[in-house]
Design an enzyme around this catalytic site. Structure first.
Site, PDB file in Angstrom:
ATOM      1  N   THR A   1       0.955  -1.342   0.127  1.00  0.00           N
ATOM      2  CA  THR A   1      -0.027   0.098  -0.073  1.00  0.00           C
ATOM      3  C   THR A   1       0.793   0.671  -0.666  1.00  0.00           C
ATOM      4  O   THR A   1       2.194   1.793   0.563  1.00  0.00           O
ATOM      5  CB  THR A   1      -0.883  -0.085   1.032  1.00  0.00           C
TER       6      THR A   1
ATOM      7  N   GLY B   1       7.672   7.607  -2.241  1.00  0.00           N
ATOM      8  CA  GLY B   1       8.962   7.772  -1.030  1.00  0.00           C
ATOM      9  C   GLY B   1       9.101   6.128  -0.883  1.00  0.00           C
ATOM     10  O   GLY B   1       9.429   5.397  -1.920  1.00  0.00           O
TER      11      GLY B   1
ATOM     12  N   GLY C   1       7.447   3.116  -0.253  1.00  0.00           N
ATOM     13  CA  GLY C   1       6.433   2.706  -0.897  1.00  0.00           C
ATOM     14  C   GLY C   1       7.370   2.308  -1.996  1.00  0.00           C
ATOM     15  O   GLY C   1       7.542   0.784  -2.794  1.00  0.00           O
TER      16      GLY C   1
ATOM     17  N   TYR D   1      -0.337  11.479  14.539  1.00  0.00           N
ATOM     18  CA  TYR D   1       0.205  10.590  14.181  1.00  0.00           C
ATOM     19  C   TYR D   1       1.228   9.424  15.062  1.00  0.00           C
ATOM     20  O   TYR D   1       1.609   8.749  14.800  1.00  0.00           O
ATOM     21  CB  TYR D   1       1.342  11.453  13.118  1.00  0.00           C
TER      22      TYR D   1
END
Length: 347
Positions: A25, A30, A32, A206
């Site tokens: 996902t 970046g 991923g 976060y």
């Protein structure tokens, strides 16, 4: 009938069925995208499923990968883990496409509207506070259409629902599947509360969400290891991605970047590039999930000379709290079903 042709077709089908299926996902940029690139370099015979919210960026990322790895097997899947309907729809599509899922990298995440404390940054440059990120960042949050806090939904609950709905392809006798969470050194126990696990009352959503994923990973191992599903968490270190660059105006990064490269000589957590940050994620791809410690976070590290390595770090996790949190998520899932946000059985 051409029996040789039938035989060749059968061999091709068998080879395709034997390929490991890897789903990532947040794969279009970046960490991923760097992960996808590096996994294909490890094994170009896998089937890679890039699960992304923005399909235009996903198509561009797929084209980029095919340039460096021509002929590899890549498919795209539209999913927004911040939206319940999108997660359920994507899970149904995955179950149609694949008989099993070998690796599920839960990399998508958000840190909306971060506010940066320059004072905390300067005072904590060479302290443990800077390593944990405590006091450096606060965020704004909002409610989704489903009535949940957006950061919690995107970083935690959306992925939890994805796992729950993918049980048929993740949990199969005799075949181990691995779930890998991209978490953070900013995952701090002090930012998380069981009585407000969506972090609606605080300003560090976060950090709270990343600690929540650490808890959830531990609980998933307790409940799913016997079914052949194993969960691990990874810290990529301090990586310069679009998420990071959004923290400060561009001219600040022009000033800070040389300093950060200098700091990397003294601390191994400054991985800086997505390639370096994906080190532990790729390392897990080469490990037997049964051999991993469920209470350890695997950290991507980069030495001052630029050498990448993986360092295991024991997590500050209370197993009982992890179990309570897991049960709370099950209750939330049931509540969402009762309110018709989730339709149908999760299997």
């Amino acid at each position: 009938m051409d029996l040789s042709a039938v035989s060749r077709a059968g061999a091709v089908a068998a080879a395709a069925a034997a390929r490991r299926v890897v789903m990532v996902t947040g794969a279009n940029g970046g960490i991923g995208l760097a992960l996808c690139e590096r996994i294909l370099s490890e094994d170009d015979q896998i089937h890679l499923c890039m699960a992304c919210r923005n399909m235009q960026k996903a198509e561009a990322a797929k084209s980029e990968l095919l340039l460096s790895h021509p002929g590899v097997d890549i498919s795209l899947l539209k999913v927004d883990v911040g939206n319940i309907n999108s997660v359920i729809k994507a899970a149904k599509e995955i179950k149609k496409r694949y008989q099993r899922l070998d690796y599920l990298y839960l990399n998508a995440g958000i840190m909306p509207f971060p506010h940066f404390s320059l004072k905390a940054f300067l005072s904590g440059l060479f302290s443990s506070m800077f390593a944990t990120g405590e006091g450096l960042l606060t965020q704004e949050d909002w409610l989704t259409d489903d009535g949940l806090q957006q950061v919690f939904m995107t970083n935690v609950f959306g992925h939890f629902l994805l796992i729950r709905n993918l049980e048929p392809v993740l949990c199969q006798a005799g075949c181990a599947s691995q779930v890998v969470w991209t978490t953070s050194s900013n995952a701090r126990k002090s930012a998380f509360s069981l009585t407000d696990y969506q972090h609606s009352q605080g300003q560090e959503s976060y950090s709270s969400s990343k600690y929540a994923t650490d808890l959830l990973s531990v609980a998933l191992n307790k409940h799913y290891n016997i079914q052949g599903l194993f969960s691990s968490v990874v810290c990529p270190g301090l990586v310069m991605t679009n998420l990071t660059y959004g923290i400060l105006p561009p001219f600040f990064w022009t000033l800070l970047t040389p300093i950060m490269w200098l700091i990397r000589v003294f601390t191994n957590t400054f991985t800086l590039s997505p390639y370096n940050g994906s080190e532990a994620l790729v390392w897990l791809f080469t490990q037997k999930p049964e051999s991993l410690d469920p209470l350890v976070k695997y950290c991507s590290c980069t030495s001052g000379l630029g050498n990448n390595y993986v360092a295991p770090c024991k997590m500050d996790i209370d197993v009982e709290v992890a179990e309570i949190f897991y049960q709370e998520l099950l209750k939330l899932e049931s509540k969402m079903k009762a309110n018709n946000y989730i339709t149908g059985d999760h299997n």
